[in-house]
Design a protein around this motif. Sequence first.
Motif, PDB file in Angstrom:
ATOM      1  N   GLU A   1      -7.091  91.738 -15.375  1.00 27.79           N
ATOM      2  CA  GLU A   1      -8.152  92.715 -15.124  1.00 27.79           C
ATOM      3  C   GLU A   1      -8.555  92.822 -13.655  1.00 27.79           C
ATOM      4  OE1 GLU A   1     -11.763  91.744 -17.219  1.00 27.79           O
ATOM      5  OE2 GLU A   1     -12.269  90.141 -15.820  1.00 27.79           O
ATOM      6  N   GLU A   2      -8.386  91.759 -12.895  1.00 30.94           N
ATOM      7  CA  GLU A   2      -8.801  91.793 -11.485  1.00 30.94           C
ATOM      8  C   GLU A   2      -8.054  92.861 -10.700  1.00 30.94           C
ATOM      9  OE1 GLU A   2      -8.323  87.809 -10.084  1.00 30.94           O
ATOM     10  OE2 GLU A   2     -10.333  87.213 -10.707  1.00 30.94           O
ATOM     11  N   THR A   3      -6.866  93.237 -11.158  1.00 35.64           N
ATOM     12  CA  THR A   3      -6.079  94.245 -10.438  1.00 35.64           C
ATOM     13  C   THR A   3      -5.753  95.482 -11.286  1.00 35.64           C
ATOM     14  OG1 THR A   3      -4.028  93.085 -11.022  1.00 35.64           O
ATOM     15  CG2 THR A   3      -5.006  92.568  -8.890  1.00 35.64           C
TER      16      THR A   3
ATOM     17  N   HIS B   1     -10.503  93.169  -7.771  1.00 34.11           N
ATOM     18  CA  HIS B   1     -11.925  93.098  -8.081  1.00 34.11           C
ATOM     19  C   HIS B   1     -12.369  91.646  -8.166  1.00 34.11           C
ATOM     20  CE1 HIS B   1     -11.427  97.301  -9.067  1.00 34.11           C
ATOM     21  NE2 HIS B   1     -10.596  97.009 -10.042  1.00 34.11           N
ATOM     22  N   ASP B   2     -13.505  91.355  -7.548  1.00 34.75           N
ATOM     23  CA  ASP B   2     -14.063  90.009  -7.652  1.00 34.75           C
ATOM     24  C   ASP B   2     -14.810  89.860  -8.971  1.00 34.75           C
ATOM     25  OD1 ASP B   2     -13.086  89.253  -5.259  1.00 34.75           O
ATOM     26  OD2 ASP B   2     -14.937  89.519  -4.136  1.00 34.75           O
ATOM     27  N   THR B   3     -14.734  88.677  -9.560  1.00 29.19           N
ATOM     28  CA  THR B   3     -15.468  88.409 -10.783  1.00 29.19           C
ATOM     29  C   THR B   3     -16.355  87.190 -10.606  1.00 29.19           C
ATOM     30  OG1 THR B   3     -15.294  87.910 -13.144  1.00 29.19           O
ATOM     31  CG2 THR B   3     -13.583  86.989 -11.729  1.00 29.19           C
ATOM     32  N   PHE B   4     -17.516  87.212 -11.237  1.00 31.18           N
ATOM     33  CA  PHE B   4     -18.404  86.059 -11.235  1.00 31.18           C
ATOM     34  C   PHE B   4     -18.247  85.281 -12.535  1.00 31.18           C
ATOM     35  CE2 PHE B   4     -20.687  89.439  -8.805  1.00 31.18           C
ATOM     36  CZ  PHE B   4     -20.409  88.921  -7.557  1.00 31.18           C
ATOM     37  N   ASN B   5     -17.328  85.733 -13.379  1.00 32.26           N
ATOM     38  CA  ASN B   5     -17.105  85.110 -14.677  1.00 32.26           C
ATOM     39  C   ASN B   5     -15.741  84.433 -14.690  1.00 32.26           C
ATOM     40  OD1 ASN B   5     -19.516  86.181 -16.243  1.00 32.26           O
ATOM     41  ND2 ASN B   5     -18.631  88.064 -15.440  1.00 32.26           N
ATOM     42  N   GLU B   6     -15.733  83.177 -14.307  1.00 39.03           N
ATOM     43  CA  GLU B   6     -14.478  82.440 -14.291  1.00 39.03           C
ATOM     44  C   GLU B   6     -14.033  82.135 -15.719  1.00 39.03           C
ATOM     45  OE1 GLU B   6     -12.860  82.029 -11.588  1.00 39.03           O
ATOM     46  OE2 GLU B   6     -14.452  82.740 -10.256  1.00 39.03           O
ATOM     47  N   THR B   7     -12.742  81.957 -15.886  1.00 35.47           N
ATOM     48  CA  THR B   7     -12.198  81.624 -17.202  1.00 35.47           C
ATOM     49  C   THR B   7     -12.763  80.288 -17.678  1.00 35.47           C
ATOM     50  OG1 THR B   7     -10.145  82.780 -16.687  1.00 35.47           O
ATOM     51  CG2 THR B   7     -10.080  81.203 -18.494  1.00 35.47           C
ATOM     52  N   VAL B   8     -13.169  80.241 -18.952  1.00 33.46           N
ATOM     53  CA  VAL B   8     -13.637  78.984 -19.523  1.00 33.46           C
ATOM     54  C   VAL B   8     -12.509  78.381 -20.352  1.00 33.46           C
ATOM     55  CG1 VAL B   8     -16.047  79.679 -19.575  1.00 33.46           C
ATOM     56  CG2 VAL B   8     -14.620  80.129 -21.563  1.00 33.46           C
ATOM     57  N   VAL B   9     -12.455  77.067 -20.354  1.00 36.67           N
ATOM     58  CA  VAL B   9     -11.405  76.369 -21.102  1.00 36.67           C
ATOM     59  C   VAL B   9     -11.874  76.176 -22.537  1.00 36.67           C
ATOM     60  CG1 VAL B   9     -10.025  74.279 -21.269  1.00 36.67           C
ATOM     61  CG2 VAL B   9     -10.614  75.203 -19.013  1.00 36.67           C
ATOM     62  N   ILE B  10     -11.148  76.741 -23.482  1.00 31.24           N
ATOM     63  CA  ILE B  10     -11.465  76.595 -24.895  1.00 31.24           C
ATOM     64  C   ILE B  10     -10.664  75.408 -25.433  1.00 31.24           C
ATOM     65  CG2 ILE B  10     -11.518  77.716 -27.152  1.00 31.24           C
ATOM     66  CD1 ILE B  10     -13.308  79.025 -25.065  1.00 31.24           C
TER      67      ILE B  10
END
Length: 224
Positions: A85-87, A36-45
């Motif tokens: 989650e993408e897979t 699944h494609d996501t438009f929400n890339e991981t953010v660095v905390i």
Amino acid sequence: MKKLILFLIFIFNLNLAFSQQKTISKTTKNKTIRKHDTFNETVVITNQKLKSFIPKGYEAIIEEKGDLNLDKIEDCILVLRKATEETTSNMEEGKPDKRPLLLLLGQKDGNYKLAYKNENAAYCIDCGGLFGDPFNAIVIKNGYFSVEHRISGGHHWEHITTFKFNKTKNNWYLYKDHFINYILNPSQDPNAEALIANVDKLETVKDFGEISFQQFNIYSKRGY
């Protein structure tokens, strides 16, 4: 102008549909695993005190700050996702990888305290079907916060749920739930808007009653 906008939407839809059909080559027992494609890339905390709330196997996709409980101390909302989650998310079979939403209250000493966690406040990565990841944003303002979802593709809609802090009960409650669905404008006027709303449903406490944040369930038609 309208024809140009419609053409651009058509091209966007084709590209989006194509991208959503991509699969990874890994197979198990002859079953292809769709990515699944996501438009929400991981953010660095970078704040270590916030990072401590992210469990192993999860990543943050939203870090939004503001005053959630009106104490004039900056608070934070984190939305997490399972790293796989993408897979592994499978909404089609009723097995979505839930995305925990954490309400973290800032303390005078700079630490954070978890007020509530809800795994049913933000849609999953494949909850938009072929049209992609619907989760869009978190907005915080003066004791209110909104969870925003949008889809722009062959199907256009937006769903915004807003919660309000109750000082007396020291909790957040569903304030309003707004869903809008858009269709292509049939008007022949070249200056007309390309999209118009055919469904605009706004519900408030008068419609759904008292629903606390921890009770809220976006996957349920009743909201809890």
